[in-house]
Design a protein around this motif. Structure first.
Motif, PDB file in Angstrom:
ATOM      1  N   LEU A 205       0.829  -1.207   0.000  1.00 57.89           N
ATOM      2  CA  LEU A 205       0.000   0.000   0.000  1.00 57.89           C
ATOM      3  C   LEU A 205       0.864   1.258   0.000  1.00 57.89           C
ATOM      4  N   ILE A 206       1.886   1.260   0.849  1.00 58.99           N
ATOM      5  CA  ILE A 206       2.785   2.424   0.913  1.00 58.99           C
ATOM      6  C   ILE A 206       3.501   2.621  -0.419  1.00 58.99           C
ATOM      7  N   LYS A 207       4.019   1.527  -0.991  1.00 54.41           N
ATOM      8  CA  LYS A 207       4.766   1.619  -2.249  1.00 54.41           C
ATOM      9  C   LYS A 207       3.867   2.047  -3.412  1.00 54.41           C
ATOM     10  N   LYS A 208       2.597   1.703  -3.326  1.00 52.42           N
ATOM     11  CA  LYS A 208       1.642   2.126  -4.364  1.00 52.42           C
ATOM     12  C   LYS A 208       1.568   3.647  -4.429  1.00 52.42           C
ATOM     13  N   HIS A 209       1.541   4.290  -3.272  1.00 51.89           N
ATOM     14  CA  HIS A 209       1.403   5.748  -3.233  1.00 51.89           C
ATOM     15  C   HIS A 209       2.750   6.479  -3.240  1.00 51.89           C
ATOM     16  N   GLN A 210       3.772   5.849  -2.638  1.00 52.33           N
ATOM     17  CA  GLN A 210       5.084   6.490  -2.508  1.00 52.33           C
ATOM     18  C   GLN A 210       6.161   5.460  -2.879  1.00 52.33           C
ATOM     19  N   PRO A 211       6.403   5.228  -4.178  1.00 50.25           N
ATOM     20  CA  PRO A 211       7.299   4.135  -4.616  1.00 50.25           C
ATOM     21  C   PRO A 211       8.724   4.230  -4.080  1.00 50.25           C
ATOM     22  N   HIS A 212       9.181   5.447  -3.806  1.00 52.46           N
ATOM     23  CA  HIS A 212      10.561   5.655  -3.346  1.00 52.46           C
ATOM     24  C   HIS A 212      10.674   5.610  -1.823  1.00 52.46           C
ATOM     25  N   ALA A 213       9.533   5.416  -1.124  1.00 55.23           N
ATOM     26  CA  ALA A 213       9.535   5.477   0.343  1.00 55.23           C
ATOM     27  C   ALA A 213      10.304   4.301   0.942  1.00 55.23           C
ATOM     28  N   ALA A 214      11.087   4.588   1.973  1.00 50.43           N
ATOM     29  CA  ALA A 214      11.798   3.553   2.728  1.00 50.43           C
ATOM     30  C   ALA A 214      10.910   3.129   3.894  1.00 50.43           C
ATOM     31  N   VAL A 215      10.652   1.830   3.994  1.00 49.45           N
ATOM     32  CA  VAL A 215       9.756   1.295   5.024  1.00 49.45           C
ATOM     33  C   VAL A 215      10.563   0.376   5.929  1.00 49.45           C
ATOM     34  N   ASN A 216      10.476   0.598   7.231  1.00 45.61           N
ATOM     35  CA  ASN A 216      11.229  -0.286   8.134  1.00 45.61           C
ATOM     36  C   ASN A 216      10.503  -1.603   8.349  1.00 45.61           C
ATOM     37  N   GLU A 217      11.101  -2.504   9.125  1.00 44.95           N
ATOM     38  CA  GLU A 217      10.656  -3.896   9.200  1.00 44.95           C
ATOM     39  C   GLU A 217       9.708  -4.185  10.348  1.00 44.95           C
ATOM     40  N   ARG A 218       9.297  -3.191  11.121  1.00 49.16           N
ATOM     41  CA  ARG A 218       8.584  -3.484  12.365  1.00 49.16           C
ATOM     42  C   ARG A 218       7.081  -3.743  12.201  1.00 49.16           C
ATOM     43  N   ALA A 219       6.617  -3.855  10.958  1.00 52.08           N
ATOM     44  CA  ALA A 219       5.286  -4.426  10.719  1.00 52.08           C
ATOM     45  C   ALA A 219       5.438  -5.824  10.141  1.00 52.08           C
ATOM     46  N   GLY A 220       6.671  -6.335  10.129  1.00 55.98           N
ATOM     47  CA  GLY A 220       6.926  -7.695   9.679  1.00 55.98           C
ATOM     48  C   GLY A 220       7.444  -7.823   8.269  1.00 55.98           C
ATOM     49  N   TYR A 221       7.518  -6.689   7.548  1.00 62.06           N
ATOM     50  CA  TYR A 221       8.050  -6.733   6.183  1.00 62.06           C
ATOM     51  C   TYR A 221       8.431  -5.311   5.785  1.00 62.06           C
ATOM     52  N   GLY A 222       9.692  -5.125   5.361  1.00 62.18           N
ATOM     53  CA  GLY A 222      10.126  -3.777   5.017  1.00 62.18           C
ATOM     54  C   GLY A 222      11.421  -3.764   4.242  1.00 62.18           C
ATOM     55  N   ASP A 223      11.975  -2.562   4.112  1.00 65.14           N
ATOM     56  CA  ASP A 223      13.197  -2.353   3.330  1.00 65.14           C
ATOM     57  C   ASP A 223      14.461  -2.367   4.183  1.00 65.14           C
ATOM     58  N   PHE A 224      14.325  -2.055   5.480  1.00 66.67           N
ATOM     59  CA  PHE A 224      15.542  -1.933   6.290  1.00 66.67           C
ATOM     60  C   PHE A 224      15.301  -2.359   7.733  1.00 66.67           C
ATOM     61  N   PHE A 225      16.385  -2.882   8.339  1.00 67.43           N
ATOM     62  CA  PHE A 225      16.383  -3.248   9.757  1.00 67.43           C
ATOM     63  C   PHE A 225      16.579  -1.997  10.613  1.00 67.43           C
ATOM     64  N   THR A 226      16.112  -2.069  11.868  1.00 66.63           N
ATOM     65  CA  THR A 226      16.238  -0.917  12.773  1.00 66.63           C
ATOM     66  C   THR A 226      16.781  -1.339  14.137  1.00 66.63           C
ATOM     67  N   PRO A 227      18.077  -1.648  14.249  1.00 66.88           N
ATOM     68  CA  PRO A 227      18.661  -1.903  15.576  1.00 66.88           C
ATOM     69  C   PRO A 227      18.443  -0.692  16.479  1.00 66.88           C
ATOM     70  N   GLU A 228      18.099  -0.944  17.730  1.00 68.01           N
ATOM     71  CA  GLU A 228      17.746   0.151  18.640  1.00 68.01           C
ATOM     72  C   GLU A 228      18.620   0.130  19.887  1.00 68.01           C
ATOM     73  N   ARG A 229      19.405   1.169  20.037  1.00 67.42           N
ATOM     74  CA  ARG A 229      20.279   1.345  21.206  1.00 67.42           C
ATOM     75  C   ARG A 229      21.266   0.196  21.393  1.00 67.42           C
ATOM     76  N   PHE A 230      21.691  -0.439  20.312  1.00 70.71           N
ATOM     77  CA  PHE A 230      22.766  -1.424  20.413  1.00 70.71           C
ATOM     78  C   PHE A 230      23.516  -1.460  19.092  1.00 70.71           C
ATOM     79  N   MET A 231      24.785  -1.920  19.165  1.00 69.73           N
ATOM     80  CA  MET A 231      25.614  -2.025  17.975  1.00 69.73           C
ATOM     81  C   MET A 231      25.259  -3.332  17.263  1.00 69.73           C
ATOM     82  N   PRO A 232      24.745  -3.252  16.040  1.00 66.69           N
ATOM     83  CA  PRO A 232      24.331  -4.482  15.361  1.00 66.69           C
ATOM     84  C   PRO A 232      25.512  -5.329  14.926  1.00 66.69           C
TER      85      PRO A 232
END
Length: 580
Positions: A205-232
């Motif tokens: 849905l997001i890509k349909k409206h904003q094809p260049h948008a970067a979507v993170n993975e915290r809905a279970g599917y995305g373009d990039f990982f988001t390590p939080e407060r730790f060195m990955p």
């Protein structure tokens, strides 16, 4: 299905994100009025009706979107990520789907619209954070004991997952269609997984409206990982963005939190950048809409260093830094060596790097380079660092060399299986990446279940992609009983696990080993109590029979299906015993 789409790494529509390096995270909302962080409603058991009263006097009268964007520019940030809706459910945008929004406060304006407009004027990419968990919406389905969910929702809540999905999907579509170009959506609800959030559907849905948008993975599917407060760990071939806050405690405005130093924040940024990722640094504006001076000062000092070292930071690329003693970046035939801390002596040793043409401490202090065996020695460093900021050495080569990490990768130990053997979790090799780019978590246990002395560890999974592998040498082919030492609450009982060896596999469902009782009058259990109970309640469970061939066999253990968000329960070990 992986939580991150690997093709995103080379997607030309996402090249802007890959090159950005540094972004400004902004946490702002009703919680800013209280000054005790963005989780204050949850941690202090504030009833949603009482918390909602904060909106009656919410008026960030000194907010100017242009000031936020200008500060981001001064800081060297290449994009902004802003909390359009956090876990409290309050919307800082003018949604048609709720009255719980900023335009119904004394402020009356659409703050998100103003910020997006200011970003557009300055060509500053804007990513909108949207929390799927919602502590206000009456249709949200809370699972007692699940992280970010309320254990005992208030009276009047009407749990209806399909209705809530329609609400959340509708609001994401509003964000993607009402403000012109949006450069990304940043979800924050990893605990319930793709199936519950319909992650791939919302991604499309997001890509349909904003094809260049970067979507993170915290809905279970995305373009990039988001390590939080730790060195990955190493994430080669994946986009990732590590986030940290200037405030050591919380992300939203918190009056009493210690603030990280510029040196610490730059050191973190350098290490993330050298690994090939972006660094998203957070600030929490006060209730008046102004970023606190002590955080703005840190951001400007970071920006000063960024601008002075523009070539090494923005014009360079990562070479992969696993096993290398200093963070390294490259540009054409030049290698940039980052010194987060000033060396103890006047020289540094770069292992497995060949002879160079010349070297200099930026901006232009000449250094001496010489070989010692296979190592490059850089000498002539001044007795004092030129400043308190991290320093950079530039090394020029006639032709850029192949740089390999020193040392050898540890081999997975081979465990001999004759008639019976134990496979502890810590002797396995963890594979596969889940939310935040993490492998299955390994924890030290507080009690011994199969040893008389020493240490035992347990493993917990958060994604079906994660697994533990053991390497076996099976002396006798045959059918083997598989026992699993696990700890499972009433909520995680019923999780389906998968044991595989070659083409053979075995599925089994976990049984309850302990239960969690919610204290009367409590709506939240946000402490280590459940973890303590889990660590005291390991039991052996028979999973079934598995056919094993003679010779070397790789045995893997993973989750096939969750029943309670993305929590699996914990396993300590597997026991294999040959059936006679």
């Amino acid at each position: 299905m992986s939580v991150v789409h690997k093709k995103s790494f080379s997607d030309p529509k996402l090249a802007w994100f890959k090159k950005a390096r540094f972004g400004l995270f902004i946490h702002f909302g009703l919680y800013s009025r209280l000054g005790r962080g963005e989780w204050v409603q949850y941690k202090e058991n504030i009833h949603p009706d009482d918390y909602a009263k904060l909106a009656l006097a919410f008026n960030p009268h000194n907010f100017r979107a242009e000031d936020w964007v200008s500060l981001a520019e001064e800081s060297g940030c290449r994009y902004i990520a802003f909390t359009a809706k956090h876990h409290d459910g309050f919307c800082l945008f003018d949604s048609d789907l709720t009255d719980y929004k900023i335009t119904n406060t004394p402020f009356k304006r659409d703050l998100t619209a103003e910020l997006v407009s200011a970003c557009h004027k300055k060509n500053m990419p804007i990513i909108l954070y949207y929390s799927q968990p919602d502590w206000h919406h009456p249709n949200f389905v809370h699972l007692p004991g699940l992280f970010k969910d309320i254990d005992v929702p208030p009276a009047g809540f009407r749990p209806d997952w399909n209705s809530y999905l329609s609400y959340y999907h509708g609001q994401v579509e509003e964000l993607c269609t009402r403000y012109g170009r949006i450069d990304g959506i940043w979800f924050d609800g990893a605990q319930k997984g793709e199936k519950n959030w319909q992650g791939k559907k919302i991604y499309n849905l997001i890509k349909k409206h904003q094809p260049h948008a970067a979507v993170n993975e915290r809905a279970g599917y995305g373009d990039f990982f988001t390590p939080e407060r730790f060195m990955p760990g190493d994430l080669p071939g994946y986009l990732f963005e590590a986030c940290e806050s200037i405030s050591k405690i919380h992300w939203g405005y918190y009056r009493q939190s210690p603030q990280y130093s510029v040196q610490h924040l730059l050191s973190t940024f350098i290490r993330i950048m050298a690994k090939g990722g972006n660094f998203l640094l957070n600030t929490g504006p006060g209730p008046d809409g102004v970023i606190p001076q002590y955080q703005a000062e840190r951001l400007r000092l970071i920006g000063k260093w960024m601008h002075e070292n523009h070539e090494a930071v923005y014009a360079s690329e990562s070479i992969g830094n696993s096993g290398i003693q200093y963070p390294l970046m490259k540009k054409e035939n030049s290698l940039f060596v980052f010194l987060p801390a000033w060396p103890d002596t006047d020289s540094i040793t770069l292992e497995n790097i060949p002879a160079a043409e010349k070297a200099a401490l930026l901006p232009e202090t000449p250094l001496v380079s010489a070989m010692s065996g296979k190592n490059l020695i850089i000498s002539g460093l001044p007795p004092l660092a030129p400043s308190s900021f991290p320093q950079i050495i530039r090394i020029d080569f006639k032709k850029f060399p192949v740089i390999k990490a020193a040392g050898k990768k540890e081999k997975l130990p081979c465990i001999t299986l004759e008639n019976k053997c134990l496979l502890p979790a810590e002797l396995g090799e963890r594979h596969g990446l889940g939310f935040k780019g993490k492998k299955a978590d390994l924890f030290k246990s507080s009690r011994l279940d199969y040893k008389k002395e020493g240490e035992e560890f347990s493993c917990e999974f958060t994604d079906p992609e994660q697994k533990i592998n053991w390497l076996l040498f099976v002396k006798k082919a045959g059918r083997y009983r598989v026992g699993v030492l696990l700890s499972s609450s009433g909520q995680t009982a019923g999780t389906t696990f998968l044991v595989k060896a070659g083409k053979k596999q075995l599925e089994f469902k976990s049984s309850e080993t302990y239960s969690v009782k919610i204290p009367a009058g409590s709506r939240v259990i946000y402490n280590c109590g459940q973890q303590i109970m889990a660590d005291k309640n390991y039991r052996w469970q028979q999973a079934g029979l598995l056919e094993l061939p003679q010779g070397n066999v790789r045995l893997s253990f993973s989750v096939k299906e969750y029943v309670f968000g993305c929590q699996s329960g914990k396993i300590k070990a597997i026991m294999l015993s040959r059936k006679k």
